[in-house]
Structures are given as structure tokens and as C-alpha cells.
Design an enzyme around this catalytic site. Structure first.
Site, PDB file in Angstrom:
ATOM      1  N   ASP A 177     -10.223 -10.391   8.193  1.00  0.00           N
ATOM      2  CA  ASP A 177     -10.559 -10.307   6.627  1.00  0.00           C
ATOM      3  C   ASP A 177     -11.855 -10.905   6.382  1.00  0.00           C
ATOM      4  O   ASP A 177     -12.259 -11.921   7.184  1.00  0.00           O
ATOM      5  CB  ASP A 177      -9.209 -10.875   5.855  1.00  0.00           C
ATOM      6  CG  ASP A 177      -9.603 -10.799   4.439  1.00  0.00           C
ATOM      7  OD1 ASP A 177     -10.104  -9.836   3.958  1.00  0.00           O
ATOM      8  OD2 ASP A 177      -9.106 -11.359   3.454  1.00  0.00           O
ATOM      9  N   SER A 178     -12.343 -10.863   5.385  1.00  0.00           N
ATOM     10  CA  SER A 178     -13.640 -11.470   4.874  1.00  0.00           C
ATOM     11  C   SER A 178     -13.299 -12.959   4.940  1.00  0.00           C
ATOM     12  O   SER A 178     -14.039 -13.726   5.161  1.00  0.00           O
ATOM     13  CB  SER A 178     -14.143 -11.103   3.751  1.00  0.00           C
ATOM     14  OG  SER A 178     -13.400 -11.054   2.665  1.00  0.00           O
ATOM     15  N   GLY A 226     -17.552  -7.564  -0.415  1.00  0.00           N
ATOM     16  CA  GLY A 226     -17.432  -6.380  -1.640  1.00  0.00           C
ATOM     17  C   GLY A 226     -18.893  -5.855  -1.938  1.00  0.00           C
ATOM     18  O   GLY A 226     -19.197  -4.670  -2.149  1.00  0.00           O
ATOM     19  N   CYS A 272      -7.650  -6.456   4.882  1.00  0.00           N
ATOM     20  CA  CYS A 272      -8.886  -6.413   3.906  1.00  0.00           C
ATOM     21  C   CYS A 272      -9.248  -4.992   3.599  1.00  0.00           C
ATOM     22  O   CYS A 272      -9.323  -4.111   4.246  1.00  0.00           O
ATOM     23  CB  CYS A 272     -10.224  -7.017   4.847  1.00  0.00           C
ATOM     24  SG  CYS A 272     -11.756  -6.942   3.608  1.00  0.00           S
ATOM     25  N   ASN A 273      -8.926  -4.848   2.251  1.00  0.00           N
ATOM     26  CA  ASN A 273      -9.343  -3.487   1.568  1.00  0.00           C
ATOM     27  C   ASN A 273     -10.594  -2.942   1.826  1.00  0.00           C
ATOM     28  O   ASN A 273     -10.798  -1.844   2.063  1.00  0.00           O
ATOM     29  CB  ASN A 273      -8.901  -3.412   0.197  1.00  0.00           C
ATOM     30  CG  ASN A 273      -7.169  -3.858  -0.119  1.00  0.00           C
ATOM     31  OD1 ASN A 273      -7.039  -4.713  -0.151  1.00  0.00           O
ATOM     32  ND2 ASN A 273      -6.600  -2.595  -0.117  1.00  0.00           N
ATOM     33  N   THR A 274     -11.800  -3.878   1.749  1.00  0.00           N
ATOM     34  CA  THR A 274     -12.985  -3.425   1.784  1.00  0.00           C
ATOM     35  C   THR A 274     -13.333  -2.870   3.210  1.00  0.00           C
ATOM     36  O   THR A 274     -14.078  -1.844   3.415  1.00  0.00           O
ATOM     37  CB  THR A 274     -13.952  -4.778   1.366  1.00  0.00           C
ATOM     38  OG1 THR A 274     -13.702  -4.794   0.151  1.00  0.00           O
ATOM     39  CG2 THR A 274     -15.490  -4.084   1.287  1.00  0.00           C
ATOM     40  N   CYS A 329      -6.605  -5.730  -3.646  1.00  0.00           N
ATOM     41  CA  CYS A 329      -7.458  -6.729  -2.549  1.00  0.00           C
ATOM     42  C   CYS A 329      -6.517  -7.574  -1.964  1.00  0.00           C
ATOM     43  O   CYS A 329      -5.533  -8.024  -2.890  1.00  0.00           O
ATOM     44  CB  CYS A 329      -8.728  -7.338  -3.459  1.00  0.00           C
ATOM     45  SG  CYS A 329      -9.518  -8.478  -2.697  1.00  0.00           S
ATOM     46  N   THR A 330      -6.526  -7.941  -0.699  1.00  0.00           N
ATOM     47  CA  THR A 330      -5.367  -8.652  -0.339  1.00  0.00           C
ATOM     48  C   THR A 330      -5.701 -10.306  -0.784  1.00  0.00           C
ATOM     49  O   THR A 330      -4.662 -10.790  -0.956  1.00  0.00           O
ATOM     50  CB  THR A 330      -5.609  -9.127   1.070  1.00  0.00           C
ATOM     51  OG1 THR A 330      -6.891  -9.253   1.443  1.00  0.00           O
ATOM     52  CG2 THR A 330      -5.269  -7.536   1.885  1.00  0.00           C
ATOM     53  N   HIS A 331      -6.963 -10.525  -1.151  1.00  0.00           N
ATOM     54  CA  HIS A 331      -6.777 -11.911  -1.985  1.00  0.00           C
ATOM     55  C   HIS A 331      -5.958 -12.055  -3.269  1.00  0.00           C
ATOM     56  O   HIS A 331      -5.412 -12.980  -3.518  1.00  0.00           O
ATOM     57  CB  HIS A 331      -8.419 -12.392  -2.471  1.00  0.00           C
ATOM     58  CG  HIS A 331      -9.209 -12.771  -1.109  1.00  0.00           C
ATOM     59  ND1 HIS A 331      -9.598 -12.061  -0.236  1.00  0.00           N
ATOM     60  CD2 HIS A 331      -9.587 -14.071  -0.958  1.00  0.00           C
ATOM     61  CE1 HIS A 331     -10.477 -12.846   0.572  1.00  0.00           C
ATOM     62  NE2 HIS A 331     -10.451 -14.004   0.100  1.00  0.00           N
TER      63      HIS A 331
END
Length: 262
Positions: A7-8, A40, A70-72, A177-179
Site C-alpha cells: 500500500d502507499s 492519490g 490499495c485502491n489507487t 480506500c483501504t485507509h
């Protein structure tokens, strides 16, 4: 068994905790890019390059599967990640849970980063899985960054701003968004309307954890007495869990498992 997640930032701890609950014995490799976060606002090329670097750092540990938590990165870099790593390492992307949300009764809101909101990718999922359902796309500028830094005031502000854009009659919210899954109950409290049925939140952590196990031919074994190891990589550097991860229940679960194993 070893499963890597990328992920980011710390959004991956939601899926990592889901894997840990299903398979306490699995070794986990968490690779993120705090130096480049958030992804993003970056260009597609930049996101892809950074995602590849993060994935390759994880791949050096020879995992049996890689979850792109991570969706992005899933929107912009999944084909490049699969081209680089498969078939040696199965790559599991994160798709916003639009399909199950649309299957329920009532209007749906999709909370996502500004880059994902309105993207052809998300619009395609709405077209394919939510045809005939009232869907509102809600951009959430700054929310992922606020969660990443466990900035309580910024989390409250950004959730309130997104809630103000969310129609009062929505019955389900997709956490795109995973966050956002790390502050799911705070989102619920902000959107839930008095006198209305309980709001349903749809995240992706449990689904991608289960899919990763399926891809490697494994099943859940929550009763396993073994405790898997945890490896954390921050922008290519081996590290401990960031202190901000411990602000969330998922981060504390992962840390507790490490402490128990030691």
C-alpha cells in the site's frame, strides 16, 4: 505460508489484520511507501513506478501471494504489477465493494480519494454492478493522509466534510480506500441518520484476505496455535510498525501477535 501486502501507507493493516485473523500462522510482509504517500494526487505513471518499487521490495521476501491493499494502486498499476510478478507470485487487487453494496436495499454512497472518484475504473464498476441503483460518488480529500498520520482533528474534519456531501437517505457506504476502513466506525457515526435503519459499511479487507488464501490453495485456520512472523518495509527499509499504526485496533492486533511470538 507467507503473504505480502502493499500500500502507499498504513491502509494495508486492515487487510493484514484480516489475514492474521484467518491464518494466525501466516508470515506477513507489509511493504509501503511513506516517503511517497499519498499516491492519490500522483500521475498514473508515477503511481505505477512507486507501486512496482514497493511490490518488488516485498517480492524479495519470496511471499506466496501479494495483496495490493490499495485502491489507487489497483486502479492504476495492477496490470503492471501482474506483468512483473505473475505467475511466480499471484497478485490480488483491491476492488471497491460496489457489487455487494448495490445488492442491498436503498441508495449507496462510495467514499474514495479524489483521484478514484469519477475515474473510468470506478464508473465502470458502477455501470457493471450497480445499474439501476442510486449511487453517489463522494470525494474525500485529505482523509487518507489524516488516517496515515493518526491526526484526530484532521480525521474529524475530513469525515465531516465527506458526510456533508453524502445524501441523508443512503443505506450503505462503500469504503473505497483501504485507509478508510481503519476509521469505519467514525464514518458510520458521521453518516448515520437518527431514526433510520443501521447504516451498512462495505470494506474490502476481509474479501481480499480470503481471496489471497484461495489463490494459494489454503483455507482459514483461526484455531492454529502458531504465530506467524511480521516483516515491515517502509519505502524499501526494514522497520517496525509505524507508531501511527498502533493508533488503530488492526495495528495493535498485528503488534500483539508479534509480541506474543517473541
Amino acid at each position: 505460508m507467507k503473504i505480502a501486502l502493499m500500500d502507499s501507507g498504513i491502509g494495508l493493516i486492515a487487510a493484514a489484520a484480516a489475514v492474521r485473523r484467518l491464518r494466525p500462522d501466516a508470515d506477513l510482509v507489509l511493504s509501503s511507501d511513506p516517503d511517497g504517500m499519498p499516491w492519490g494526487p500522483r500521475s498514473v505513471q508515477d503511481v505505477t513506478e512507486r507501486a512496482l518499487a514497493v511490490a518488488e521490495a516485498a517480492a524479495e521476501h519470496r511471499p506466496e501471494a501479494l495483496i495490493v491493499a490499495c485502491n489507487t494502486a489497483s486502479v492504476h498499476a495492477l496490470p503492471a504489477l501482474r506483468a512483473r510478478l505473475e505467475p511466480g507470485i499471484p497478485v490480488i487487487g483491491t476492488v471497491p465493494a460496489i457489487k455487494p453494496a448495490a445488492a442491498g436495499a436503498g441508495p449507496v454512497a462510495i467514499w474514495a480519494t479524489p483521484a478514484t472518484t469519477g475515474s473510468p475504473y470506478q464508473r465502470g464498476l458502477i455501470r457493471d454492478f450497480a445499474d439501476g441503483v442510486e449511487v453517489t460518488e463522494v470525494p474525500c480529500p485529505g482523509l487518507a493522509d489524516a488516517v496515515q498520520h493518526a491526526d484526530e482533528d484532521a480525521i474529524d474534519r475530513t469525515i465531516a466534510a465527506a458526510a456533508a456531501l453524502t445524501p441523508t437517505d443512503v443505506r450503505a457506504v462503500v469504503l473505497g480506500c483501504t485507509h478508510y476502513e481503519l476509521v469505519a466506525e467514525r464514518i458510520r457515526a458521521a453518516v448515520q441518520q437518527p431514526g433510520m435503519p443501521p447504516l451498512v459499511l462495505h470494506g474490502s479487507a476481509g474479501a481480499v484476505a480470503a481471496q489471497a488464501l484461495r489463490r494459494i490453495g489454503a483455507g482459514p485456520d483461526a484455531a492454529s496455535g502458531a504465530q506467524g512472523a511480521l516483516t515491515v518495509i517502509l519505502s524499501g527499509r526494514t522497520s517496525a510498525l509505524p507508531p501511527t499504526a498502533l493508533a488503530y485496533a488492526e495495528g495493535r492486533l498485528l503488534q500483539a501477535a508479534v509480541s506474543h511470538a517473541q
